[in-house]
Design a protein around this motif. Structure first.
Motif, short mmCIF file in Angstrom:
data_model
loop_
_atom_site.label_atom_id
_atom_site.label_comp_id
_atom_site.label_asym_id
_atom_site.label_seq_id
_atom_site.Cartn_x
_atom_site.Cartn_y
_atom_site.Cartn_z
N PRO A 108 -3.98 0.46 -11.18
CA PRO A 108 -3.44 1.11 -9.99
C PRO A 108 -1.97 0.81 -9.84
CG PRO A 108 -4.67 -0.85 -9.38
CD PRO A 108 -4.87 -0.67 -10.85
N ALA A 109 -1.21 1.81 -9.40
CA ALA A 109 0.24 1.64 -9.22
C ALA A 109 0.50 0.94 -7.91
CB ALA A 109 0.93 3.00 -9.26
N ARG A 110 1.33 -0.09 -7.92
CA ARG A 110 1.66 -0.83 -6.70
C ARG A 110 3.17 -1.02 -6.64
NH1 ARG A 110 -2.56 -4.06 -8.54
NH2 ARG A 110 -1.11 -5.68 -9.23
N ALA A 111 3.75 -0.58 -5.52
CA ALA A 111 5.18 -0.72 -5.35
C ALA A 111 5.54 -2.16 -5.04
CB ALA A 111 5.66 0.20 -4.24
N GLN A 112 4.65 -2.89 -4.38
CA GLN A 112 4.93 -4.27 -4.01
C GLN A 112 3.74 -5.14 -4.40
OE1 GLN A 112 6.99 -4.85 -0.13
NE2 GLN A 112 6.41 -2.73 0.27
N THR A 113 4.04 -6.39 -4.66
CA THR A 113 3.00 -7.34 -5.04
C THR A 113 3.04 -8.51 -4.08
OG1 THR A 113 3.16 -6.73 -7.37
CG2 THR A 113 2.11 -8.83 -6.86
N ALA A 140 -2.30 -10.16 -4.97
CA ALA A 140 -1.37 -9.04 -5.09
C ALA A 140 -1.45 -8.11 -3.89
CB ALA A 140 -1.66 -8.26 -6.37
N TYR A 141 -2.58 -8.11 -3.16
CA TYR A 141 -2.75 -7.24 -2.00
C TYR A 141 -2.57 -8.00 -0.68
CZ TYR A 141 -5.07 -4.64 -5.74
OH TYR A 141 -5.38 -4.01 -6.92
N LEU A 142 -2.22 -9.28 -0.73
CA LEU A 142 -2.10 -10.11 0.46
C LEU A 142 -0.66 -10.56 0.63
CD1 LEU A 142 -5.31 -12.29 -0.03
CD2 LEU A 142 -5.03 -10.34 1.52
N PHE A 143 -0.12 -10.41 1.84
CA PHE A 143 1.28 -10.71 2.13
C PHE A 143 1.36 -11.60 3.37
CE2 PHE A 143 1.00 -6.73 -0.05
CZ PHE A 143 2.11 -6.65 -0.88
N TRP A 170 -0.97 -10.06 5.92
CA TRP A 170 -1.13 -8.60 5.85
C TRP A 170 -1.90 -8.23 4.59
CZ3 TRP A 170 0.83 -5.50 9.77
CH2 TRP A 170 1.64 -6.16 10.71
N LEU A 171 -2.76 -7.24 4.73
CA LEU A 171 -3.56 -6.72 3.63
C LEU A 171 -3.11 -5.29 3.34
CD1 LEU A 171 -6.07 -6.75 1.71
CD2 LEU A 171 -7.38 -5.90 3.68
N MET A 172 -2.75 -5.01 2.07
CA MET A 172 -2.36 -3.66 1.68
C MET A 172 -3.33 -3.16 0.61
SD MET A 172 1.27 -2.19 0.20
CE MET A 172 2.16 -2.47 1.72
N PRO A 173 -4.29 -2.33 0.96
CA PRO A 173 -5.29 -1.89 -0.02
C PRO A 173 -4.69 -1.00 -1.09
CG PRO A 173 -5.54 -0.73 2.07
CD PRO A 173 -4.53 -1.78 2.31
N PRO A 174 -5.25 -1.03 -2.30
CA PRO A 174 -4.68 -0.24 -3.40
C PRO A 174 -5.07 1.22 -3.37
CG PRO A 174 -6.53 -1.52 -4.19
CD PRO A 174 -6.31 -1.93 -2.76
N THR A 175 -6.14 1.57 -2.65
CA THR A 175 -6.59 2.96 -2.61
C THR A 175 -7.26 3.23 -1.28
OG1 THR A 175 -7.83 4.64 -3.84
CG2 THR A 175 -8.88 2.50 -3.55
N SER A 176 -7.41 4.48 -0.97
CA SER A 176 -8.03 4.87 0.30
C SER A 176 -9.54 4.97 0.14
CB SER A 176 -7.48 6.22 0.77
OG SER A 176 -6.08 6.14 1.01
N GLY A 177 -10.24 4.68 1.22
CA GLY A 177 -11.69 4.80 1.19
C GLY A 177 -12.36 3.72 2.01
N LYS A 178 -13.67 3.60 1.83
CA LYS A 178 -14.48 2.65 2.57
C LYS A 178 -14.54 1.32 1.82
CE LYS A 178 -19.16 1.98 4.42
NZ LYS A 178 -20.50 2.56 4.55
#
Length: 372
Positions: A15-20, A171-174, A71-79
């Motif tokens: 998955p493409a991620r602009a920020q880590t 990578a998804y936690l800030f 902060w949590l930034m999920p890599p994709t949309s959905g449930k």
């Protein structure tokens, strides 16, 4: 062309991620309800099995609590389905929404909570944990939407593969909002309010634009027929907190004029009885305060929570602390620096009205800002 296939395959799966991200902020306390602060550290993820050992230096092996925020930034949309395994107590919030509340001593137990998330959208995350005795463990994992469970078997859609619970990658936690709200320009009063997070309700249309503070202007009789408005001079002595109007709390000039140690009450800030969750109307009122604090980044305030004296004193203190923290979380989510705010709950120890009089008692249930 043959050598290009590995690159194409890796690009399709990853998955493409602009920020880590780098993980969450963990605050560790003695006591099962955050009684005595001990230390703060960065934790890459919440995946701990301390057994019967202390979780960190200067902490006991039992009777302690931890608060993870970030902060949590999920890599994709959905449930997404959050899976929690814990011994003993756990609470989990996402964007101030309480998803799990199992705050008690208990043997190892497992819980789940499902929520719809959008890719690349930062969500405010808070996890509280307490340990009473014996074994000490807490695992917070998630089950991503099936679309993210990519592999060589389902890459071309020929087969399906169900996602499995796995630790939330750092990578998804800030620790800080990866998409902070832009700081307003000098004309902050004319700028639109920042966009609310999904959990908040839609703000009402803004009031018609008007010249600042024209209501306080008194035209001089000898000036021309169409005088320019001139603001009234600021008072030399700040009024007491109880006399300050709610609109004043959102003006940068009023906040800047507060002396160190002086407090200002936020009368428009209220909660349901026994609750610490911000109401939609209150969130809208806090937008003006957030803009004022962003415009004065050098100002620092203690966000005070107060209650009346009805009920258990310790429970009142805990509730007032949670309300102060809810206000701070909202303000920092709207661009206010964390260093500007310090939440403190005083319970019913600082009344401003007679608790014995039912008509005056509600005045003691308040939130105030005290300049540091």
């Amino acid at each position: 062309m043959r050598n290009a296939w590995p690159l194409l395959l890796a690009a399709a799966i990853a998955p493409a991620r602009a920020q880590t991200g780098t993980g969450l902020k963990g605050d560790y306390y003695e006591g099962t309800n955050f009684e005595k602060y001990v230390l703060t550290r960065r934790d890459a993820t919440i995946n701990f099995n301390w057994g019967q050992q202390p979780p960190a230096p200067r902490l006991p092996a039992e009777d302690f609590s931890v608060r993870w925020t970030g902060w949590l930034m999920p890599p994709t949309s959905g449930k997404y389905v959050f899976h929690v395994t814990v011994d003993d107590g756990i609470r989990l919030w996402l964007n101030d929404r309480l998803l799990l509340n199992e705050w008690r001593g208990q043997p190892q137990s497992s819980y789940t909570a499902a929520v719809e998330l959008r890719a690349g959208e930062p969500y405010r995350l808070r996890v509280d944990y307490c340990q009473y005795g014996l074994d000490t463990r807490v695992f917070v994992t998630w089950e991503q939407p099936a679309a993210t469970a990519a592999s060589w078997r389902n890459l071309w859609g020929m087969t399906s593969e169900k996602a499995r619970p796995e630790p939330i990658s750092a990578a998804y936690l800030f620790q800080n909002n990866p998409k902070p709200v832009a700081r307003p320009a000098a004309s902050a009063a004319a700028a639109p309010a920042p966009k609310a997070l999904p959990a908040a309700s839609v703000a009402p249309p803004p009031a018609p634009r008007r010249a600042p503070r024209t209501a306080t202007v008194v035209p001089r009789p000898r000036r021309p027929a169409a005088p320019e408005p001139r603001p009234a001079p600021a008072p030399t002595v700040p009024p007491p907190p109880a006399a300050v109007a709610a609109a004043d709390s959102s003006r940068p000039a009023r906040l800047a004029n507060l002396a160190v140690g002086e407090a200002i009450i936020l009368p428009d800030l209220y909660f349901d009885q026994g609750q610490a969750r911000l109401l939609p109307a209150v969130r809208t009122a806090l937008d003006g305060l957030a803009a004022a604090l962003r415009a004065r980044p050098a100002l620092r305030f203690e966000v005070q929570g107060h209650t009346d004296n009805v009920g258990n004193a310790e429970l009142n203190r805990q509730l007032s602390q949670q309300r102060a923290e809810a206000v701070c979380l909202y303000l920092t989510a709207h661009g206010v620096a964390e260093g500007q705010l310090r939440p403190v709950g005083y319970g019913g120890t600082q009344p401003v009205a007679d608790n014995a009089d039912p008509a005056q008692r509600p005045r003691n249930r308040r939130v105030a800002l005290r300049r540091l």
